[in-house]
Design a protein around this motif. Structure first.
Motif, PDB file in Angstrom:
ATOM      1  N   SER A  57     -60.570  46.666 -48.423  1.00 44.52           N
ATOM      2  CA  SER A  57     -60.162  45.021 -47.976  1.00 44.52           C
ATOM      3  C   SER A  57     -60.018  44.452 -49.506  1.00 44.52           C
ATOM      4  CB  SER A  57     -60.923  44.638 -47.158  1.00 44.52           C
ATOM      5  OG  SER A  57     -62.252  44.341 -47.859  1.00 44.52           O
ATOM      6  N   GLY A  58     -59.117  43.602 -49.587  1.00 40.00           N
ATOM      7  CA  GLY A  58     -59.418  42.678 -50.762  1.00 40.00           C
ATOM      8  C   GLY A  58     -60.640  41.972 -51.040  1.00 40.00           C
ATOM      9  N   LYS A  59     -61.347  41.511 -50.041  1.00 37.10           N
ATOM     10  CA  LYS A  59     -62.610  40.981 -49.911  1.00 37.10           C
ATOM     11  C   LYS A  59     -63.638  42.095 -50.724  1.00 37.10           C
ATOM     12  CE  LYS A  59     -66.457  38.884 -47.406  1.00 37.10           C
ATOM     13  NZ  LYS A  59     -66.966  38.885 -46.040  1.00 37.10           N
ATOM     14  N   ARG A  60     -63.560  43.321 -50.124  1.00 35.84           N
ATOM     15  CA  ARG A  60     -64.546  44.322 -51.082  1.00 35.84           C
ATOM     16  C   ARG A  60     -64.134  44.520 -52.521  1.00 35.84           C
ATOM     17  NH1 ARG A  60     -67.222  48.331 -47.173  1.00 35.84           N
ATOM     18  NH2 ARG A  60     -67.567  49.243 -49.422  1.00 35.84           N
ATOM     19  N   ALA A  61     -62.767  44.516 -52.747  1.00 36.90           N
ATOM     20  CA  ALA A  61     -62.215  44.704 -53.997  1.00 36.90           C
ATOM     21  C   ALA A  61     -62.863  43.715 -54.913  1.00 36.90           C
ATOM     22  CB  ALA A  61     -60.688  44.683 -54.023  1.00 36.90           C
ATOM     23  N   PRO A  81     -55.696  43.318 -43.368  1.00 35.09           N
ATOM     24  CA  PRO A  81     -56.648  42.102 -42.791  1.00 35.09           C
ATOM     25  C   PRO A  81     -57.267  41.338 -43.607  1.00 35.09           C
ATOM     26  CG  PRO A  81     -57.342  44.052 -41.953  1.00 35.09           C
ATOM     27  CD  PRO A  81     -56.276  44.379 -42.922  1.00 35.09           C
ATOM     28  N   GLU A  82     -57.534  40.077 -43.323  1.00 39.27           N
ATOM     29  CA  GLU A  82     -58.382  39.087 -43.982  1.00 39.27           C
ATOM     30  C   GLU A  82     -57.745  38.427 -45.200  1.00 39.27           C
ATOM     31  OE1 GLU A  82     -62.501  40.296 -44.752  1.00 39.27           O
ATOM     32  OE2 GLU A  82     -62.795  41.141 -42.823  1.00 39.27           O
ATOM     33  N   MET A  83     -57.676  39.525 -46.171  1.00 38.58           N
ATOM     34  CA  MET A  83     -56.976  39.106 -47.584  1.00 38.58           C
ATOM     35  C   MET A  83     -55.679  40.088 -47.682  1.00 38.58           C
ATOM     36  SD  MET A  83     -58.490  38.922 -51.155  1.00 38.58           S
ATOM     37  CE  MET A  83     -59.682  37.866 -50.701  1.00 38.58           C
ATOM     38  N   THR A  84     -54.405  39.630 -47.846  1.00 36.21           N
ATOM     39  CA  THR A  84     -53.382  40.549 -48.501  1.00 36.21           C
ATOM     40  C   THR A  84     -53.432  41.036 -49.751  1.00 36.21           C
ATOM     41  OG1 THR A  84     -52.003  38.749 -49.111  1.00 36.21           O
ATOM     42  CG2 THR A  84     -51.903  39.166 -46.814  1.00 36.21           C
ATOM     43  N   GLY A  85     -52.753  42.022 -50.091  1.00 37.55           N
ATOM     44  CA  GLY A  85     -52.687  42.203 -51.628  1.00 37.55           C
ATOM     45  C   GLY A  85     -51.967  41.394 -52.600  1.00 37.55           C
ATOM     46  N   TYR A  86     -51.193  40.286 -51.883  1.00 34.02           N
ATOM     47  CA  TYR A  86     -50.626  39.349 -52.498  1.00 34.02           C
ATOM     48  C   TYR A  86     -51.792  38.230 -52.804  1.00 34.02           C
ATOM     49  CZ  TYR A  86     -47.950  35.076 -53.523  1.00 34.02           C
ATOM     50  OH  TYR A  86     -47.290  33.885 -54.273  1.00 34.02           O
ATOM     51  N   GLU A  87     -52.532  37.981 -51.903  1.00 36.63           N
ATOM     52  CA  GLU A  87     -53.705  37.041 -52.128  1.00 36.63           C
ATOM     53  C   GLU A  87     -54.585  37.613 -53.348  1.00 36.63           C
ATOM     54  OE1 GLU A  87     -53.728  35.047 -47.735  1.00 36.63           O
ATOM     55  OE2 GLU A  87     -54.620  36.770 -48.046  1.00 36.63           O
TER      56      GLU A  87
END
Length: 145
Positions: A57-61, A81-87
């Motif tokens: 996930s983006g959050k974990r990244a 989900p939660e955070m897109t790659g764009y976000e």
């Protein structure tokens, strides 16, 4: 605009040699919510001799980026989900600590407006899945010194 088609293909070993410069292998953060896609991109990167950390996930990244100082590139899925790659891209480019890290976006959908938007926000490239070793070689040869 960057091309999403494979061009200027060189061997993965050549890409790794150019990327690592003979030192420690480049650390690439691979972000994808699909375990299959994570395994595919991780395998391609590892076969090119990159050090890979894969997260779902983006959050974990962002958590990992907060604690690791040696990530040299991020390759992320667009739809998660939660955070897109764009976000995730926007957060990385807005951060004074992280903005130097090149970000490559991947997607199974070839949508020109999405590709343009990502490139305008600072993505180094946009790859259409399924990602092939030649795509990785092309991106890394163009982006890395």
């Amino acid at each position: 605009m960057s091309s999403v088609a494979g061009g200027g293909v060189v061997g993965a070993a050549a890409a790794a040699g150019g990327a690592s410069g003979g030192g420690a292998p480049l650390h690439v953060l691979a972000v994808d919510d699909s375990s299959v896609d994570r395994a595919v991109i991780s395998g391609i990167l590892r076969s090119s001799r990159f050090r890979v950390t894969a997260v779902d996930s983006g959050k974990r990244a962002l958590e990992l980026l907060g604690s690791e100082n040696n990530v040299g590139m991020i390759i992320t899925d667009y739809w998660m989900p939660e955070m897109t790659g764009y976000e995730l891209l926007k957060k990385v480019k807005e951060s004074s600590k992280l903005k130097r890290i090149p970000v490559v976006i991947m997607s199974s959908e070839n949508v020109p407006t999405r590709i343009s938007r990502c490139l305008e926000e600072g993505a180094e490239d946009f790859l259409v899945k399924p990602v092939r070793p030649s795509d990785v070689s092309r991106v890394f040869n163009r982006v890395l010194p």
